[in-house]
Scaffold this motif. Structure first.
Motif, PDB file in Angstrom:
ATOM      1  N   GLU A  42      -2.517   2.742   7.749  1.00 16.55           N
ATOM      2  CA  GLU A  42      -2.988   2.862   9.132  1.00 16.55           C
ATOM      3  C   GLU A  42      -4.244   2.025   9.349  1.00 16.55           C
ATOM      4  O   GLU A  42      -4.438   1.454  10.424  1.00 16.55           O
ATOM      5  N   GLY A  43      -5.096   1.939   8.321  1.00 20.04           N
ATOM      6  CA  GLY A  43      -6.280   1.086   8.411  1.00 20.04           C
ATOM      7  C   GLY A  43      -5.912  -0.381   8.566  1.00 20.04           C
ATOM      8  O   GLY A  43      -6.512  -1.111   9.369  1.00 20.04           O
ATOM      9  N   TYR A  44      -4.919  -0.837   7.801  1.00 22.84           N
ATOM     10  CA  TYR A  44      -4.456  -2.229   7.928  1.00 22.84           C
ATOM     11  C   TYR A  44      -3.853  -2.476   9.312  1.00 22.84           C
ATOM     12  O   TYR A  44      -4.056  -3.541   9.904  1.00 22.84           O
ATOM     13  N   GLU A  57       0.820  -1.209   0.000  1.00 24.38           N
ATOM     14  CA  GLU A  57       0.000   0.000   0.000  1.00 24.38           C
ATOM     15  C   GLU A  57       0.856   1.262   0.000  1.00 24.38           C
ATOM     16  O   GLU A  57       1.783   1.391   0.771  1.00 24.38           O
ATOM     17  N   GLY A  58       0.523   2.194  -0.881  1.00 24.92           N
ATOM     18  CA  GLY A  58       1.236   3.463  -0.958  1.00 24.92           C
ATOM     19  C   GLY A  58       0.623   4.554  -0.099  1.00 24.92           C
ATOM     20  O   GLY A  58       1.286   5.499   0.298  1.00 24.92           O
ATOM     21  N   SER A  59      -0.651   4.425   0.219  1.00 24.78           N
ATOM     22  CA  SER A  59      -1.366   5.448   0.978  1.00 24.78           C
ATOM     23  C   SER A  59      -1.147   5.261   2.480  1.00 24.78           C
ATOM     24  O   SER A  59      -1.406   4.182   3.019  1.00 24.78           O
TER      25      SER A  59
END
Length: 106
Positions: free
Chosen positions: A51-53, A44-46
């Motif tokens: 943070e969600g993961y 993930e780049g975002s």
């Protein structure tokens, strides 16, 4: 103990079989779930999605009661006022390379 880079600390916590024994105590299904989340985290780049993961991973292990988050220790230090750029990293060590002394005015 987590370092200042939370994502890297979590990855090390769940994937290292040498420095942390947590992975060895995960069941097969939970290990597969954590590996899947960490794989998504790697890709993930975002920052927001990463943070969600991390939150999903934290919720997963809390629900399964594999890890109990006990406390966070805040560390403070005293130093001479002429010593500048003093900071502590997440592990409580002084960043020696950043220190300098303010010249004394004569």
């Amino acid at each position: 103990m987590l370092d200042h880079n939370l994502a890297l600390s979590v990855i090390e916590l769940f994937q290292s079989e040498v420095s942390c024994s947590l992975r060895t105590h995960l069941g097969t299904e939970l290990r597969e779930q954590t590996d899947w989340l960490i794989d998504r985290l790697y890709q993930e780049g975002s920052q927001v999605t990463r943070e969600g993961y991390l939150r999903r991973l934290q919720n997963l292990i809390q629900e399964e009661a594999y890890v109990f988050f006990l406390f966070q220790h805040t560390q403070r230090t005293l130093f001479h006022p002429s010593l500048k750029n003093v900071s502590l990293n997440a592990l409580g060590w002084v960043q020696f390379r950043d220190l300098w002394f303010e010249p004394v005015a004569e």
